[in-house]
Enzyme design. Structure first.
Site, PDB file in Angstrom:
ATOM      1  N   ASP A 161       0.242  -1.283   0.404  1.00 37.51           N
ATOM      2  CA  ASP A 161       0.416   0.171   0.073  1.00 37.51           C
ATOM      3  C   ASP A 161       0.693   1.234  -0.157  1.00 37.51           C
ATOM      4  OD1 ASP A 161      -2.749  -1.307   0.252  1.00 37.51           O
ATOM      5  OD2 ASP A 161      -1.583  -2.023   2.079  1.00 37.51           O
ATOM      6  N   HIS A 189      -4.883  -3.905   6.267  1.00 36.84           N
ATOM      7  CA  HIS A 189      -4.282  -3.557   4.932  1.00 36.84           C
ATOM      8  C   HIS A 189      -5.734  -4.095   4.114  1.00 36.84           C
ATOM      9  CE1 HIS A 189      -3.001  -5.511   0.899  1.00 36.84           C
ATOM     10  NE2 HIS A 189      -3.075  -5.943   1.129  1.00 36.84           N
TER      11      HIS A 189
HETATM   12  P1  NAX Z   1      -1.683 -18.286  -4.237  1.00 39.57           P
HETATM   13  O1  NAX Z   1      -2.602 -19.449  -3.689  1.00 39.57           O
HETATM   14  O2  NAX Z   1      -1.264 -18.149  -5.735  1.00 39.57           O
HETATM   15  O3  NAX Z   1      -0.759 -19.281  -2.892  1.00 39.57           O
HETATM   16  C1  NAX Z   1      -0.783 -19.844  -1.592  1.00 39.57           C
HETATM   17  C2  NAX Z   1       0.138 -20.405  -1.372  1.00 39.57           C
HETATM   18  O4  NAX Z   1      -0.533 -20.260  -0.086  1.00 39.57           O
HETATM   19  C3  NAX Z   1      -0.372 -21.839  -1.879  1.00 39.57           C
HETATM   20  O5  NAX Z   1       0.464 -22.975  -3.084  1.00 39.57           O
HETATM   21  C4  NAX Z   1      -0.943 -22.781  -0.769  1.00 39.57           C
HETATM   22  O6  NAX Z   1      -1.252 -24.498  -0.722  1.00 39.57           O
HETATM   23  C5  NAX Z   1      -0.645 -21.999  -0.196  1.00 39.57           C
HETATM   24  N1  NAX Z   1      -0.691 -22.438   1.834  1.00 39.57           N
HETATM   25  C6  NAX Z   1      -2.326 -22.321   2.011  1.00 39.57           C
HETATM   26  N2  NAX Z   1      -2.032 -22.523   3.438  1.00 39.57           N
HETATM   27  C7  NAX Z   1      -1.104 -23.212   3.399  1.00 39.57           C
HETATM   28  C8  NAX Z   1      -0.458 -23.011   5.229  1.00 39.57           C
HETATM   29  N3  NAX Z   1      -1.218 -23.194   5.761  1.00 39.57           N
HETATM   30  N4  NAX Z   1       0.606 -23.443   4.866  1.00 39.57           N
HETATM   31  C9  NAX Z   1       2.076 -23.328   3.537  1.00 39.57           C
HETATM   32  N5  NAX Z   1       0.959 -22.590   3.123  1.00 39.57           N
HETATM   33  C10 NAX Z   1       0.072 -22.740   3.016  1.00 39.57           C
HETATM   34  O7  NAX Z   1      -1.713 -17.286  -3.525  1.00 39.57           O
HETATM   35  P2  NAX Z   1      -0.838 -15.829  -3.345  1.00 39.57           P
HETATM   36  O8  NAX Z   1      -1.531 -14.716  -4.749  1.00 39.57           O
HETATM   37  O9  NAX Z   1       0.524 -16.556  -3.041  1.00 39.57           O
HETATM   38  O10 NAX Z   1      -1.080 -14.933  -2.117  1.00 39.57           O
HETATM   39  C11 NAX Z   1      -0.523 -15.331  -1.191  1.00 39.57           C
HETATM   40  C12 NAX Z   1      -0.971 -14.858  -0.039  1.00 39.57           C
HETATM   41  O11 NAX Z   1      -1.042 -13.268   0.031  1.00 39.57           O
HETATM   42  C13 NAX Z   1      -3.245 -14.375  -0.506  1.00 39.57           C
HETATM   43  O12 NAX Z   1      -3.532 -14.621   1.369  1.00 39.57           O
HETATM   44  C14 NAX Z   1      -3.253 -13.171  -0.417  1.00 39.57           C
HETATM   45  O13 NAX Z   1      -4.728 -12.831  -0.015  1.00 39.57           O
HETATM   46  C15 NAX Z   1      -2.410 -12.376   0.632  1.00 39.57           C
HETATM   47  N6  NAX Z   1      -1.392 -10.955  -0.469  1.00 39.57           N
HETATM   48  C16 NAX Z   1      -1.078 -10.372   0.350  1.00 39.57           C
HETATM   49  C17 NAX Z   1      -1.114  -8.561   0.223  1.00 39.57           C
HETATM   50  C18 NAX Z   1      -0.520  -7.708   1.348  1.00 39.57           C
HETATM   51  O14 NAX Z   1      -0.442  -6.787   0.586  1.00 39.57           O
HETATM   52  N7  NAX Z   1      -0.966  -7.954   2.068  1.00 39.57           N
HETATM   53  C19 NAX Z   1      -0.969  -8.250  -1.220  1.00 39.57           C
HETATM   54  C20 NAX Z   1      -1.148  -9.590  -2.357  1.00 39.57           C
HETATM   55  C21 NAX Z   1      -1.659 -10.233  -2.008  1.00 39.57           C
HETATM   56  O15 NAX Z   1      -3.199 -10.423  -2.298  1.00 39.57           O
END
Ligand code: NAX
Length: 328
Positions: A161, A189
């Site tokens: 952000d 966020h």
């Molecule tokens: P993806 O769905 O591409 O990847 C997430 C990965 O995490 C998957 O491979 C899944 O198998 C794994 N996973 C799920 N639960 C898990 C656990 N308990 N232990 C280990 N691995 C686990 O998502 P991606 O685009 O990489 O985004 C990841 C996270 O970042 C999401 O929650 C998303 O909302 C968040 N974001 C946060 C942002 C921020 O500014 N704070 C911005 C970007 C993003 O949207």
């Protein structure tokens, strides 16, 4: 040569992971003279573990001189062992028909387990950054689940952000992003975050005076920064990944290596500053030095800003209330 630092990354086979890991191994996180060992966590599922192996094959094929080792895990108790840095990226995304409450609870479950594992096995100085959404509340849950670690070690990512706000302000004022100082983002966020350029300067000149347009602030700037994530999804057909990974790198890099007096934004447990209740993980302007952050003190909060800060705080308090029963 320096002793390698252990960097644990969860969600390592996800989209953000794919942009993040290569930069960590390249030395962008902890410095170009700091070897790293990657400890990668994915869910205990054949497809995810296989995808993780594929990413590790590519990491090998980069032959990064600073990559001193890497391991794949499905258990946080081994993934977080002796970790110096933990990037908690993996989270449960909102599925079809899932209510906000279900999302909070599913993630509370994950971050309780991971907080306990950090508490049990990570370095006592571990620096934790939560990226997975809802990031502030997930960081709060992990912190509360790790009573033997200092609360200040738990942070949430507001840096994307912050960087989004920087580039909007640079475009509006016709200045270079690198010349803008003293910008910050307050709160959660989420679209309620309050990006604040009232104190920002470029070459000593006030950004607020340069822009001099409160309507642009309220009607263009704040909605643009607040809804940027949705705009990226709309344009790209997938959520922000490389920019999110970049922000995670910036956050930890600055935390470890210092900002030399400059401000940045981190989501950190409140110490009561600016009337934010203690313990709430809130975006604040901070400076960092010697691996510690300090919330910038003494800023004037005008009526408009107070209203915005109260709104984003109310959302965080509501999220906290929504998970309170799981933290007993
Ligand atoms: P993806 O769905 O591409 O990847 C997430 C990965 O995490 C998957 O491979 C899944 O198998 C794994 N996973 C799920 N639960 C898990 C656990 N308990 N232990 C280990 N691995 C686990 O998502 P991606 O685009 O990489 O985004 C990841 C996270 O970042 C999401 O929650 C998303 O909302 C968040 N974001 C946060 C942002 C921020 O500014 N704070 C911005 C970007 C993003 O949207």
């Amino acid at each position: 040569a320096k002793t390698p630092k252990r960097v644990a990354v969860t969600g390592a086979a996800g989209q953000i992971g794919y942009s993040l890991l290569f930069r960590i191994a390249n030395g962008d996180l902890l410095g170009k003279d700091q070897p790293v060992i990657l400890q990668l966590l994915e869910i205990d599922n054949e497809k995810a573990q296989k995808a993780l192996k594929g990413v590790m094959m590519e990491l090998e094929d980069c032959a990064f001189p600073l990559l001193a080792g890497m391991t794949a895990h499905s258990d946080p108790m081994t993934a977080f062992k002796d970790a110096d840095v933990a990037l908690l990226v993996g989270a449960r995304p909102r599925g079809p028909g899932m209510e906000r409450k279900d999302l909070l609870e599913a993630n509370a479950q994950i971050f309780t387990v991971q907080g306990k594992a950090l508490d049990a096995v990570a370095s006592r100085d571990v620096k934790v950054l939560v990226v997975g959404n809802p990031a502030n509340t997930n960081a709060y849950i992990a912190m509360k689940s790790a009573p033997n670690l200092p609360a200040k070690n738990f942070t949430a990512m507001l840096r994307l952000d912050h960087n989004r706000a920087l580039s909007q302000v640079a475009a509006k004022t016709g200045t270079a992003v690198g010349d803008i100082e003293k910008l910050c983002v307050w709160g959660n966020h989420s679209p309620t975050m309050y990006a604040d350029y009232r104190f920002a300067t470029v070459g000593g000149k006030s950004v607020k005076d340069m822009i001099n347009d409160q309507e642009w602030n309220r009607d263009v700037f704040l909605p643009t920064v607040g809804k940027r994530g949705a705009a990226i999804i709309d344009a790209r057909g997938a959520s922000s990944a490389a920019s999110a990974a970049n922000a995670a790198i910036d956050h930890v890099h600055d935390w470890v290596l210092g900002t030399a007096g400059k401000w940045t934004t981190m989501g950190v447990p409140s110490d009561g500053s600016y009337g934010i209740p203690e313990g709430i993980i809130f975006g604040f302007p901070v400076t960092t030095e010697n691996g510690e952050y300090k919330i910038v003190q003494g800023l004037e909060i005008d009526e408009f800003s107070r209203e915005r800060i109260n709104k984003t705080l109310a959302e965080l308090e509501e999220e906290r209330a929504g998970v309170a029963h799981l933290l007993k």
